[in-house]
Design a protein around this motif. Structure first.
Motif, mmCIF file in Angstrom:
data_model
loop_
_atom_site.group_PDB
_atom_site.id
_atom_site.type_symbol
_atom_site.label_atom_id
_atom_site.label_comp_id
_atom_site.label_asym_id
_atom_site.label_seq_id
_atom_site.Cartn_x
_atom_site.Cartn_y
_atom_site.Cartn_z
ATOM 1 N N GLY A 102 0.820 -1.216 0.000
ATOM 2 C CA GLY A 102 0.000 0.000 0.000
ATOM 3 C C GLY A 102 0.848 1.257 0.000
ATOM 4 N N SER A 161 2.093 1.711 -3.436
ATOM 5 C CA SER A 161 1.028 2.196 -4.319
ATOM 6 C C SER A 161 0.787 3.689 -4.130
ATOM 7 C CB SER A 161 -0.266 1.427 -4.055
ATOM 8 O OG SER A 161 -0.113 0.072 -4.364
ATOM 9 N N GLY A 202 -3.578 2.100 -3.174
ATOM 10 C CA GLY A 202 -2.902 2.345 -1.902
ATOM 11 C C GLY A 202 -3.858 2.274 -0.730
ATOM 12 N N TRP A 223 -4.956 -1.479 -0.279
ATOM 13 C CA TRP A 223 -3.975 -2.362 0.365
ATOM 14 C C TRP A 223 -3.740 -1.985 1.821
ATOM 15 C CZ3 TRP A 223 -3.497 -6.862 -1.363
ATOM 16 C CH2 TRP A 223 -3.502 -7.130 -2.727
ATOM 17 N N MET A 224 -3.776 -0.704 2.140
ATOM 18 C CA MET A 224 -3.586 -0.309 3.540
ATOM 19 C C MET A 224 -4.797 -0.690 4.389
ATOM 20 S SD MET A 224 -1.501 3.189 3.484
ATOM 21 C CE MET A 224 0.267 3.085 3.438
#
Length: 146
Positions: A64, A67, A104, A107-108
């Motif tokens: 993340g 990204s 981002g 994924w985070m």
């Protein structure tokens, strides 16, 4: 299969995921640096992470961050083109910002969910909440005790 082997295999896969993400971010990651990063991160993940879930939580967190770094790097490259960049470059920046921020955040958020799930499994059981007794229940317990 041995649990330790599964743990190490997931550490290798997580480090490869992060290394491939960095390779896509940079564009031309030198092979020795990529191999050293993959091996070093695999060793670090296998050594410091207590569970497979924490390995993947850290790997997705790093993915993340990569990204989110992609649009920033694209905008830094845009400054090199001068005050009026071509339309193709602006389209590339728009794509990087749109997909970089989306992936981002995805994924985070995914990493946060894995962190929360692994933390809940490792934490001791919380004490049960006691419900206050009603007046009738208090009277009944006094009658039984007295």
């Amino acid at each position: 299969m041995n649990d330790n082997l599964w743990h190490q295999l997931n550490a290798v896969l997580g480090s490869l995921t992060v290394t491939v993400g960095l390779w896509l971010l940079v564009g031309a990651l030198p092979m020795p640096i990529g191999i050293a990063l993959a091996i070093g991160l695999a060793i670090l993940l296998a050594w410091k992470c207590p569970s497979i879930g924490s390995i993947w939580a850290i790997s997705t967190l790093l993915l993340g961050a990569e990204s989110l770094a992609w649009p920033i790097m694209e905008m830094a490259d845009l400054k090199k083109l001068g005050p009026e960049p071509p339309l193709e470059e602006l389209e590339r920046i728009f794509t990087a910002v749109l997909f970089g921020l989306f992936s981002g955040v995805f994924w985070m958020t995914f990493a946060y969910g894995i962190f929360k799930r692994t933390r809940d499994k490792n934490s001791p059981a919380s004490p049960s909440n006691t419900i206050p007794k009603t007046k009738n229940q208090k009277k009944q317990s006094r009658r039984q005790s007295g």
